[in-house]
Design an enzyme around this catalytic site. Structure first.
Site, PDB file in Angstrom:
ATOM      1  N   THR A 193      -8.503   6.598  -1.747  1.00 47.84           N
ATOM      2  CA  THR A 193      -9.872   6.075  -1.855  1.00 47.84           C
ATOM      3  C   THR A 193     -10.876   7.194  -1.589  1.00 47.84           C
ATOM      4  O   THR A 193     -11.997   7.179  -2.083  1.00 47.84           O
ATOM      5  CB  THR A 193     -10.080   4.915  -0.839  1.00 47.84           C
ATOM      6  OG1 THR A 193      -9.521   5.304   0.411  1.00 47.84           O
ATOM      7  CG2 THR A 193      -9.436   3.642  -1.323  1.00 47.84           C
ATOM      8  N   LYS A 196      -8.030  13.878   4.784  1.00 51.05           N
ATOM      9  CA  LYS A 196      -7.140  12.715   4.752  1.00 51.05           C
ATOM     10  C   LYS A 196      -6.092  12.926   5.839  1.00 51.05           C
ATOM     11  O   LYS A 196      -5.996  13.997   6.411  1.00 51.05           O
ATOM     12  CB  LYS A 196      -6.463  12.557   3.372  1.00 51.05           C
ATOM     13  CG  LYS A 196      -5.788  13.845   2.901  1.00 51.05           C
ATOM     14  CD  LYS A 196      -5.327  13.742   1.428  1.00 51.05           C
ATOM     15  CE  LYS A 196      -6.465  13.781   0.430  1.00 51.05           C
ATOM     16  NZ  LYS A 196      -6.236  12.852  -0.682  1.00 51.05           N
ATOM     17  N   ARG A 197      -5.294  11.928   6.139  1.00 47.42           N
ATOM     18  CA  ARG A 197      -4.228  12.084   7.132  1.00 47.42           C
ATOM     19  C   ARG A 197      -3.317  13.215   6.679  1.00 47.42           C
ATOM     20  O   ARG A 197      -3.137  13.445   5.483  1.00 47.42           O
ATOM     21  CB  ARG A 197      -3.463  10.778   7.285  1.00 47.42           C
ATOM     22  CG  ARG A 197      -4.204   9.682   8.007  1.00 47.42           C
ATOM     23  CD  ARG A 197      -4.490  10.022   9.437  1.00 47.42           C
ATOM     24  NE  ARG A 197      -3.290  10.151  10.251  1.00 47.42           N
ATOM     25  CZ  ARG A 197      -2.869   9.230  11.138  1.00 47.42           C
ATOM     26  NH1 ARG A 197      -3.542   8.105  11.290  1.00 47.42           N
ATOM     27  NH2 ARG A 197      -1.786   9.400  11.861  1.00 47.42           N
ATOM     28  N   HIS A 214       0.805  -1.227   0.000  1.00 44.29           N
ATOM     29  CA  HIS A 214       0.000   0.000   0.000  1.00 44.29           C
ATOM     30  C   HIS A 214       0.833   1.269   0.000  1.00 44.29           C
ATOM     31  O   HIS A 214       0.291   2.379   0.102  1.00 44.29           O
ATOM     32  CB  HIS A 214      -0.894   0.041   1.245  1.00 44.29           C
ATOM     33  CG  HIS A 214      -1.939  -1.023   1.308  1.00 44.29           C
ATOM     34  ND1 HIS A 214      -3.211  -0.868   0.826  1.00 44.29           N
ATOM     35  CD2 HIS A 214      -1.882  -2.278   1.814  1.00 44.29           C
ATOM     36  CE1 HIS A 214      -3.898  -1.978   1.043  1.00 44.29           C
ATOM     37  NE2 HIS A 214      -3.119  -2.845   1.645  1.00 44.29           N
ATOM     38  N   LYS A 243       0.966  14.502   0.836  1.00 44.68           N
ATOM     39  CA  LYS A 243      -0.434  14.789   0.457  1.00 44.68           C
ATOM     40  C   LYS A 243      -0.628  16.297   0.227  1.00 44.68           C
ATOM     41  O   LYS A 243      -1.640  16.732  -0.274  1.00 44.68           O
ATOM     42  CB  LYS A 243      -1.355  14.244   1.537  1.00 44.68           C
ATOM     43  CG  LYS A 243      -1.336  12.714   1.661  1.00 44.68           C
ATOM     44  CD  LYS A 243      -2.163  12.251   2.857  1.00 44.68           C
ATOM     45  CE  LYS A 243      -2.071  10.752   3.098  1.00 44.68           C
ATOM     46  NZ  LYS A 243      -2.926   9.941   2.204  1.00 44.68           N
ATOM     47  N   LYS A 267     -14.619   8.393  -3.376  1.00 50.12           N
ATOM     48  CA  LYS A 267     -15.852   8.712  -2.642  1.00 50.12           C
ATOM     49  C   LYS A 267     -16.401  10.075  -3.093  1.00 50.12           C
ATOM     50  O   LYS A 267     -17.602  10.234  -3.316  1.00 50.12           O
ATOM     51  CB  LYS A 267     -15.563   8.706  -1.134  1.00 50.12           C
ATOM     52  CG  LYS A 267     -15.194   7.333  -0.596  1.00 50.12           C
ATOM     53  CD  LYS A 267     -14.476   7.359   0.733  1.00 50.12           C
ATOM     54  CE  LYS A 267     -13.954   5.974   1.103  1.00 50.12           C
ATOM     55  NZ  LYS A 267     -13.016   5.983   2.266  1.00 50.12           N
TER      56      LYS A 267
HETATM   57  C1  LIG Z   1       4.281   0.728   9.982  1.00 52.80           C
HETATM   58  C2  LIG Z   1       3.430   1.951   9.994  1.00 52.80           C
HETATM   59  C3  LIG Z   1       2.462   1.985   8.839  1.00 52.80           C
HETATM   60  C4  LIG Z   1       1.098   1.879   9.094  1.00 52.80           C
HETATM   61  C5  LIG Z   1       0.206   1.931   8.023  1.00 52.80           C
HETATM   62  C6  LIG Z   1       0.692   2.059   6.737  1.00 52.80           C
HETATM   63  C7  LIG Z   1      -0.311   2.071   5.617  1.00 52.80           C
HETATM   64  C8  LIG Z   1       0.148   1.232   4.486  1.00 52.80           C
HETATM   65  C9  LIG Z   1      -0.531   3.436   5.133  1.00 52.80           C
HETATM   66  C10 LIG Z   1      -1.791   3.533   4.296  1.00 52.80           C
HETATM   67  O1  LIG Z   1      -2.862   3.612   4.821  1.00 52.80           O
HETATM   68  N1  LIG Z   1      -1.601   3.556   2.971  1.00 52.80           N
HETATM   69  C11 LIG Z   1      -2.713   3.937   2.132  1.00 52.80           C
HETATM   70  O2  LIG Z   1      -3.400   2.758   1.717  1.00 52.80           O
HETATM   71  C12 LIG Z   1      -4.553   3.084   0.948  1.00 52.80           C
HETATM   72  C13 LIG Z   1      -5.310   1.796   0.658  1.00 52.80           C
HETATM   73  O3  LIG Z   1      -4.644   1.038  -0.292  1.00 52.80           O
HETATM   74  C14 LIG Z   1      -4.187   3.848  -0.331  1.00 52.80           C
HETATM   75  O4  LIG Z   1      -5.357   4.212  -1.002  1.00 52.80           O
HETATM   76  C15 LIG Z   1      -3.362   5.089   0.003  1.00 52.80           C
HETATM   77  O5  LIG Z   1      -2.888   5.690  -1.175  1.00 52.80           O
HETATM   78  C16 LIG Z   1      -2.188   4.707   0.900  1.00 52.80           C
HETATM   79  O6  LIG Z   1      -1.475   5.857   1.353  1.00 52.80           O
HETATM   80  C17 LIG Z   1       2.031   2.166   6.469  1.00 52.80           C
HETATM   81  C18 LIG Z   1       2.945   2.123   7.559  1.00 52.80           C
END
Ligand SMILES: CCc1ccc([C@H](C)CC(=O)N[C@@H]2O[C@H](CO)[C@@H](O)[C@H](O)[C@H]2O)cc1
Length: 789
Positions: free
Chosen positions: A629, A521-522, A343, A527, A633
């Site tokens: 995503t 978004k975060r 992701h 971003k 929406k």
């Molecule tokens: C280890 C810490 C950590 C925690 C969560 C993450 C996630 C992968 C971050 C995340 O939410 N990525 C998002 O995933 C979405 C679903 O596929 C995508 O639509 C977003 O572009 C992406 O930033 C990375 C690293």
């Protein structure tokens, strides 16, 4: 329904109607709805056992579920019945559904995607389990103090969670630490400490109540009972120590969504839920199979990023140590069961555990990871290694242990092949596939946007909710004045409702006729919320300089949390709030521009904001947002997008038509090239008097008079380390926003473009995404009955 609600009020809540709170009514309603789910749930479970169908297991550290009353009532077709029943009981449905706390068991995109996938798996009738952690505290609550983010613990479980069924009988002992004894070719792991993983099941019912799956969340409980001896000798802390230790495992969600904290507790959380899940699915398999070599035909395990990647070594461990399968064969069998979704490309988000730490917490697994490494090197000499510079690279481990690896948008998957896994892609050219993300149309149109949902159903029937591509039929209405007016009226209704909420919750008056321009978004540098607020200041400057010129009134709405340790992101939040304070108190531009930043953005706030949006901000540095995503929406709910060619923006623009999308900025390729140009950011700033002026104002403290040097660091970074190219994309972003202004001043044209967005977003249903996973990765079919419905 009325009797069922009253029965639960009396028997489950122990309250008589005369003395019940909104909370009591909400729990009673939830329990009444849950009762209506159980039959579908049992039938589906029974049918799966009888048919011997293959099951999907979705392993995720996060499930960003939000609220469930409305969604469940909608999927069961009971919304009207519930509304009528409550009205007859003198209760207000809206107030009751809003009383439910969000289940905020996730950070952002990855967690919400998992929740949308659970809805689609059930709606398609695919037998599946979601496995995760029942965090006592979900994502922190965000408040602003003098414009700065402050975090407080989230407490969703301080109230009764009406949806879950506790499963004390479903318990697994999870070990940590200790040593491995090798005896006559067999390995015996002797953990130093153990905790019990206890299951809590939440039924997940699909659209039309077609099928029921399970979300099984694990909670950590102490192995050792309460230590009465320590208690009796007065050492009360010792008495509760093991309890406290155990509970920390499932106590709280790590709030980072891009930075690998590398903390031991995080590793324990990952192993805790992964091991319990693997043990549970193996127990279920062995309950009606006796040949473990059949496992790949009966289960498909999907790893939601690398967070559950230890699943590979854990499956091999159980096969080798407890089922005497030879190591190499076990590795092959496990690989056939596993799929891995990537992701993010952000290097800081790719998990890599120090060998010392992993070896100490999971000594047997480190041995198995070495065996996997040897197996890979033997078959593919020179293959990238899992063990590198005394770190265990979880991305490489997940890739090597999966039979399929997927990215989450077409551009992202290409970049995964060209960058992070380029070498592994060369060795395994067929392993990487693309499955572009999707969103569930049940929550993200049918339930959150009644005005538009009812208009669409009135026009084309309700089939679109279960088959979103049917929205295409709306294209032929894009020239129909009456329909366009109705379409605009639905948007206007949502905007007025949002304006009321913002007035009440943020004490800011906004004009529903203005353009609602939303970025939610975060908070993260890639971003580029920073570029958005810089453009806002530039617009304000020009409105302030020439207030009587022809302006398009705008309301800039921001929403989003920063990881508590992410200093720059917190600075960006502070800047947005500082700018909002100045602009919103400017008498010259008061009817032209407002900036609003409601605290504590979450799923419920997204459901409130998205239906009211005119413009969707998807402005990430090209090549950085894996998919997005929220972009889907917004477009589905009739907003136009201003965006870069990044993530799924590329595919959204292809589906809705480039003429219905406001594109700007450098491409992913151009971004990489521009970074090699020395002094590119200074050059960009010097070439833009507009940007230079804005940066000067911020630097001088125009928006922070009480602390003029507050943003010296932030501005300095833009001049010298503008890694996300805010300076380079600023002018094209500003110019494109002015194009947006022009188009908005022609409501008919705007409405037609917005309608074409809604009409052509069918492909972005998570039902289509899940069908892709089922076809390309899991080789599973939807249940006969559901498919034929
Ligand atoms: C280890 C810490 C950590 C925690 C969560 C993450 C996630 C992968 C971050 C995340 O939410 N990525 C998002 O995933 C979405 C679903 O596929 C995508 O639509 C977003 O572009 C992406 O930033 C990375 C690293």
């Amino acid at each position: 329904m009325k009797e069922e609600i009253l029965k639960h009020l009396r028997n489950s809540q122990g309250k008589d109607a005369a003395h019940s709170s909104v909370y009591d009514w909400r729990v009673a309603l939830s329990l009444a709805l849950r009762d209506r789910m159980v039959d579908h749930w049992f039938r589906s479970t029974r049918e799966t056992y009888e048919s011997g169908a293959k099951r999907v297991y979705y392993l995720s550290m996060e499930f960003l579920i939000g609220r469930l009353v409305e969604d469940t009532a909608a999927n069961l077709g009971l919304v009207q019945e519930a509304k009528t029943a409550l009205a007859e009981l003198g209760q207000d449905y809206e107030a009751i559904v809003l009383n439910e706390p969000d289940a905020a068991l996730g950070n952002g995109g990855l967690g919400r995607l998992a929740a949308c996938f659970m809805d689609s798996l059930a709606s398609l009738g695919i037998p599946a389990y979601g496995y995760g952690i029942r965090y006592e505290h979900g994502l922190f609550k965000q408040d602003f103090v003098d414009g700065s983010q402050v975090e407080t613990a989230e407490t969703w479980l301080s109230q009764r969670n009406a949806w879950e069924f506790a499963r004390p009988e479903v318990q697994f002992r999870i070990g940590f630490g200790g040593h491995v004894e090798h005896h006559e070719g067999k390995a015996h792991w002797h953990p130093w400490e153990t905790v019990l993983a206890t299951a809590y099941d939440t039924p997940v019912i699909g659209w039309k109540g077609s099928w029921g799956n399970t979300l099984r969340l694990w909670s950590a409980k102490p192995e050792a009972k309460f230590d009465l001896k320590s208690f009796n000798r007065g050492d009360y802390l010792a008495a509760g120590r093991s309890e406290a230790l155990a509970r920390t495992i499932s106590r709280v969600l790590y709030p980072d969504d891009t930075t690998d904290a590398g903390k031991e507790l995080r590793l324990k959380q990952e192993y805790f839920f992964t091991a319990a899940s693997i043990m549970d699915l193996l127990r279920r398999f062995l309950s009606d199979h006796d040949n473990i070599r059949e496992l790949p035909n009966a289960v498909a395990i999907q790893l939601n990023d690398t967070h559950p990647a230890i699943a590979g070594p854990e499956l091999v461990r159980l096969m080798v140590d407890e089922h005497d399968v030879p190591m190499a064969e076990a590795i092959g069998l496990a690989r056939q069961c596993l799929g891995y979704t990537n992701h993010t490309l952000l290097p800081e988000a790719l998990e890599r555990w120090h060998i010392g730490l992993l070896g100490r917490v999971l000594p047997r697994h480190l041995e198995i990871i070495r065996a996997i490494e040897d197996d890979q090197q033997a078959k593919h000499p020179g293959s990238p290694r899992i063990l590198e510079q005394d770190h265990v690279r979880m991305g490489e481990l997940a890739f090597i242990m999966a039979h399929k690896v997927n990215g989450v948008s077409a551009l992202h998957t290409d970049l995964v092949k060209e960058t992070v896994f380029a070498d592994l892609n060369r060795i395994h050219p067929k392993r990487i596939v693309n499955e572009t993300n999707g969103i569930t149309p049940r929550r993200w149109l049918h339930t959150c946007n009644a005005p538009l949902s009812e208009l669409v159903t009135q026009e084309i029937g309700e089939g679109w909710v279960g088959d979103l591509e049917q929205l295409k039929a709306l294209n032929q209405k894009s020239g129909d004045r009456t329909f366009l007016d109705a379409f605009s009226a639905a948007k206007r209704q949502n905007k007025e409702q949002l304006a009321d909420w913002i007035a009440q919750s943020c004490d800011i008056q906004i004009d529903p006729a203005a353009m609602f321009d939303i970025q939610i978004k975060r908070i993260h540098e890639y971003k580029r919320q920073l570029m958005n607020i810089l453009e806002t200041i530039a617009l304000w400057n020009e409105m302030h300089d020439a207030p009587n010129a022809e302006w398009t009134p705008r309301v800039k709405i921001f929403g989003g949390k920063a990881a508590p340790g992410y200093h720059v992101a917190k600075q960006i939040i502070h800047l947005i709030n500082d700018v909002a304070r100045v602009i919103n108190n400017d008498r010259v531009t008061k009817d032209l521009l407002k900036v609003v930043y409601p605290p504590n953005y979450n799923v419920t706030m997204a459901e409130r904001l998205i239906p009211a949006a005119d413009l969707s901000e998807q402005i990430s540095t090209a090549g950085k947002e894996a998919s997005g995503t929220g972009n889907m929406k917004f477009a589905l709910n009739g907003a136009l997008t201003i965006g870069t060619l990044d993530g799924a923006n590329v595919e959204i623009r292809e589906h809705v038509g480039s003429e219905n999308f406001f594109l700007f900025g450098l491409t992913a390729q151009e971004v990489v090239e521009r970074r090699h140009v020395h002094g590119f950011s200074r050059a960009a700033i010097e070439a833009s008097p507009r940007l230079t002026r804005v940066l000067g104002q911020i630097f001088e403290g125009v928006f922070s008079p009480s602390d003029p040097s507050r943003y010296h660091g932030l501005i300095g970074t833009l001049y010298d380390h503008d890694y996300f190219l805010v300076t380079c994309d600023f002018d094209s972003y500003f110019d494109t926003q002015r194009r947006v202004d022009e188009v908005y001043r022609n409501p008919q044209n705007w409405a037609a473009m917005a309608l074409r967005n809604t009409a052509n977003m069918g492909w972005f249903s998570s039902d289509r995404t899940i069908k892709g996973y089922a076809r390309d990765i899991w080789q599973v079919n939807a249940s006969e009955k559901v498919r034929l419905e």
